[in-house]
Design a protein around this motif. Structure first.
Motif, PDB file in Angstrom:
ATOM      1  N   SER A 132     -16.170  54.223  45.080  1.00 25.39           N
ATOM      2  CA  SER A 132     -16.003  55.136  46.215  1.00 25.39           C
ATOM      3  C   SER A 132     -16.219  54.387  47.527  1.00 25.39           C
ATOM      4  O   SER A 132     -17.234  53.719  47.714  1.00 25.39           O
ATOM      5  CB  SER A 132     -17.025  56.271  46.087  1.00 25.39           C
TER       6      SER A 132
ATOM      7  N   ASN B  83     -16.926  55.717  50.366  1.00 28.25           N
ATOM      8  CA  ASN B  83     -18.098  56.271  51.055  1.00 28.25           C
ATOM      9  C   ASN B  83     -19.372  55.584  50.580  1.00 28.25           C
ATOM     10  O   ASN B  83     -20.304  55.378  51.371  1.00 28.25           O
ATOM     11  CB  ASN B  83     -18.178  57.782  50.829  1.00 28.25           C
TER      12      ASN B  83
ATOM     13  N   THR C 189     -22.621  63.402  38.983  1.00 31.21           N
ATOM     14  CA  THR C 189     -23.018  64.047  40.245  1.00 31.21           C
ATOM     15  C   THR C 189     -23.160  65.564  40.093  1.00 31.21           C
ATOM     16  O   THR C 189     -23.640  66.228  40.994  1.00 31.21           O
ATOM     17  CB  THR C 189     -21.971  63.763  41.348  1.00 31.21           C
ATOM     18  N   ARG C 190     -22.699  66.104  38.960  1.00 29.36           N
ATOM     19  CA  ARG C 190     -22.769  67.552  38.729  1.00 29.36           C
ATOM     20  C   ARG C 190     -23.946  67.930  37.840  1.00 29.36           C
ATOM     21  O   ARG C 190     -24.117  69.099  37.512  1.00 29.36           O
ATOM     22  CB  ARG C 190     -21.463  68.039  38.075  1.00 29.36           C
TER      23      ARG C 190
ATOM     24  N   GLY D  69     -23.998  67.758  45.582  1.00 32.35           N
ATOM     25  CA  GLY D  69     -23.433  67.014  44.455  1.00 32.35           C
ATOM     26  C   GLY D  69     -22.522  65.862  44.840  1.00 32.35           C
ATOM     27  O   GLY D  69     -21.557  65.566  44.131  1.00 32.35           O
ATOM     28  N   LYS D  70     -22.816  65.222  45.963  1.00 31.96           N
ATOM     29  CA  LYS D  70     -21.946  64.132  46.436  1.00 31.96           C
ATOM     30  C   LYS D  70     -22.730  62.837  46.623  1.00 31.96           C
ATOM     31  O   LYS D  70     -23.895  62.857  47.041  1.00 31.96           O
ATOM     32  CB  LYS D  70     -21.326  64.499  47.794  1.00 31.96           C
TER      33      LYS D  70
ATOM     34  N   SER E 257     -22.512  59.667  54.022  1.00 36.14           N
ATOM     35  CA  SER E 257     -22.452  58.216  54.201  1.00 36.14           C
ATOM     36  C   SER E 257     -22.700  57.774  55.643  1.00 36.14           C
ATOM     37  O   SER E 257     -23.453  56.824  55.886  1.00 36.14           O
ATOM     38  CB  SER E 257     -21.088  57.703  53.724  1.00 36.14           C
TER      39      SER E 257
ATOM     40  N   GLN F 216     -14.234  60.781  59.082  1.00 30.19           N
ATOM     41  CA  GLN F 216     -14.456  61.834  58.100  1.00 30.19           C
ATOM     42  C   GLN F 216     -13.450  62.979  58.198  1.00 30.19           C
ATOM     43  O   GLN F 216     -13.212  63.667  57.222  1.00 30.19           O
ATOM     44  CB  GLN F 216     -15.880  62.387  58.242  1.00 30.19           C
TER      45      GLN F 216
ATOM     46  N   TYR G 271     -12.315  52.600  53.581  1.00 29.10           N
ATOM     47  CA  TYR G 271     -11.087  53.092  52.953  1.00 29.10           C
ATOM     48  C   TYR G 271      -9.829  52.439  53.513  1.00 29.10           C
ATOM     49  O   TYR G 271      -8.787  52.456  52.850  1.00 29.10           O
ATOM     50  CB  TYR G 271     -10.977  54.617  53.066  1.00 29.10           C
TER      51      TYR G 271
HETATM   52  N1  GSH Z   1     -18.744  63.395  53.571  1.00 25.21           N
HETATM   53  C1  GSH Z   1     -19.328  62.755  52.424  1.00 25.21           C
HETATM   54  C2  GSH Z   1     -18.316  62.659  51.325  1.00 25.21           C
HETATM   55  C3  GSH Z   1     -18.952  62.278  50.045  1.00 25.21           C
HETATM   56  C4  GSH Z   1     -17.996  62.394  48.888  1.00 25.21           C
HETATM   57  O1  GSH Z   1     -16.930  63.033  48.967  1.00 25.21           O
HETATM   58  N2  GSH Z   1     -18.378  61.769  47.790  1.00 25.21           N
HETATM   59  C5  GSH Z   1     -17.560  61.779  46.610  1.00 25.21           C
HETATM   60  C6  GSH Z   1     -17.168  60.372  46.240  1.00 25.21           C
HETATM   61  S1  GSH Z   1     -16.241  59.598  47.523  1.00 25.21           S
HETATM   62  C7  GSH Z   1     -18.381  62.340  45.459  1.00 25.21           C
HETATM   63  O2  GSH Z   1     -19.546  62.064  45.329  1.00 25.21           O
HETATM   64  N3  GSH Z   1     -17.761  63.150  44.596  1.00 25.21           N
HETATM   65  C8  GSH Z   1     -18.405  63.595  43.414  1.00 25.21           C
HETATM   66  C9  GSH Z   1     -18.297  65.058  43.212  1.00 25.21           C
HETATM   67  O3  GSH Z   1     -17.738  65.740  44.098  1.00 25.21           O
HETATM   68  O4  GSH Z   1     -18.791  65.489  42.158  1.00 25.21           O
HETATM   69  C10 GSH Z   1     -19.865  61.370  52.797  1.00 25.21           C
HETATM   70  O5  GSH Z   1     -19.347  60.765  53.749  1.00 25.21           O
HETATM   71  O6  GSH Z   1     -20.804  60.886  52.167  1.00 25.21           O
END
Ligand code: GSH
Length: 201
Positions: free
Chosen positions: A11, A13, A40-41, A52-53, A68, A100, A166
């Motif tokens: 990722s 981020n 993450t869930r 969950g992120k 991030s 973002q 990215y």
């Molecule tokens: N706005 C958040 C976005 C974070 C995000 O979208 N993380 C994704 C990976 S890039 C994630 O953890 N997804 C796992 C999920 O949704 O279960 C940041 O900048 O940290």
């Protein structure tokens, strides 16, 4: 004892934090969390971040910080990567909010659909719909980078780290960067910084 970063290095981020830690030589513990395996869930992770992120920063006292770009600002405090000047600092944040809202939702999502889901027919229309917005964001960056070495002021800042993440893998989302020579030169300048660490394959 040191800070802990939960992340998945596929990722962008999460890679932002890895990149910053290398550039600043920050001592930290990296805990790999596998998004595609659903980690993450799980409740253990949701207890730390209800959203969950990844990425997620955990301090020695147990406090957790998500997002991030917020994590970059926390870890980058008092480093040369955050301008002391009030206006330049706000410009740096403007690029991070741009990242973002106007960049990541197009380029990162197109990359995810293509690279990690294998561009299934069911997501093709969504993938295609990301191209115009992604190119609009790249054109905004090119406008600046055709005439300046860095996004803000005359030295690298957190804005460059946020947008490098990215942009350097934009081709994995179908974005050819050849029409953006300013961006290509800037990617090279970031990769030449002392302490630069690439995104692992
Ligand atoms: N706005 C958040 C976005 C974070 C995000 O979208 N993380 C994704 C990976 S890039 C994630 O953890 N997804 C796992 C999920 O949704 O279960 C940041 O900048 O940290």
């Amino acid at each position: 004892v040191t800070v802990t970063i939960y992340g998945d290095l596929r990722s962008g981020n999460c890679y932002k934090i890895h990149l910053l830690a290398g550039l600043l030589g920050l001592e930290h513990r990296w805990v790999a969390v596998d998004i595609l395996a659903g980690e993450t869930r799980r409740e253990a992770f949701l207890a730390k971040n209800r959203n969950g992120k990844l990425p997620l920063l955990e301090l020695e006292d147990g406090r957790c910080l998500a997002e991030s770009n917020a994590i970059l600002n926390y870890l980058g405090e008092a480093s040369p990567l955050i301008p002391g000047d009030r206006f330049l600092r706000a410009e740096m944040l403007a690029w991070q909010f741009f990242e973002q809202y106007s960049h990541e939702p197009y380029i990162a999502v197109a990359r995810f659909i293509n690279k990690f889901l294998g561009l299934p027919e069911t997501r093709r229309a969504e993938f295609d719909s990301k191209q115009e917005g992604g190119h609009r964001a790249l054109a905004v960056m090119e406008h600046r980078l055709a005439r300046a070495s860095w996004l803000v002021g005359e030295a690298p800042t957190l804005a460059d780290i946020s947008l490098y993440a990215y942009t350097h893998v934009a081709h994995e989302g179908g974005f050819v960067l050849d029409p953006y020579p300013g961006i290509l030169a800037w990617l090279g300048r970031i990769e030449a910084l002392p302490g630069f660490s690439p995104m692992p394959e």
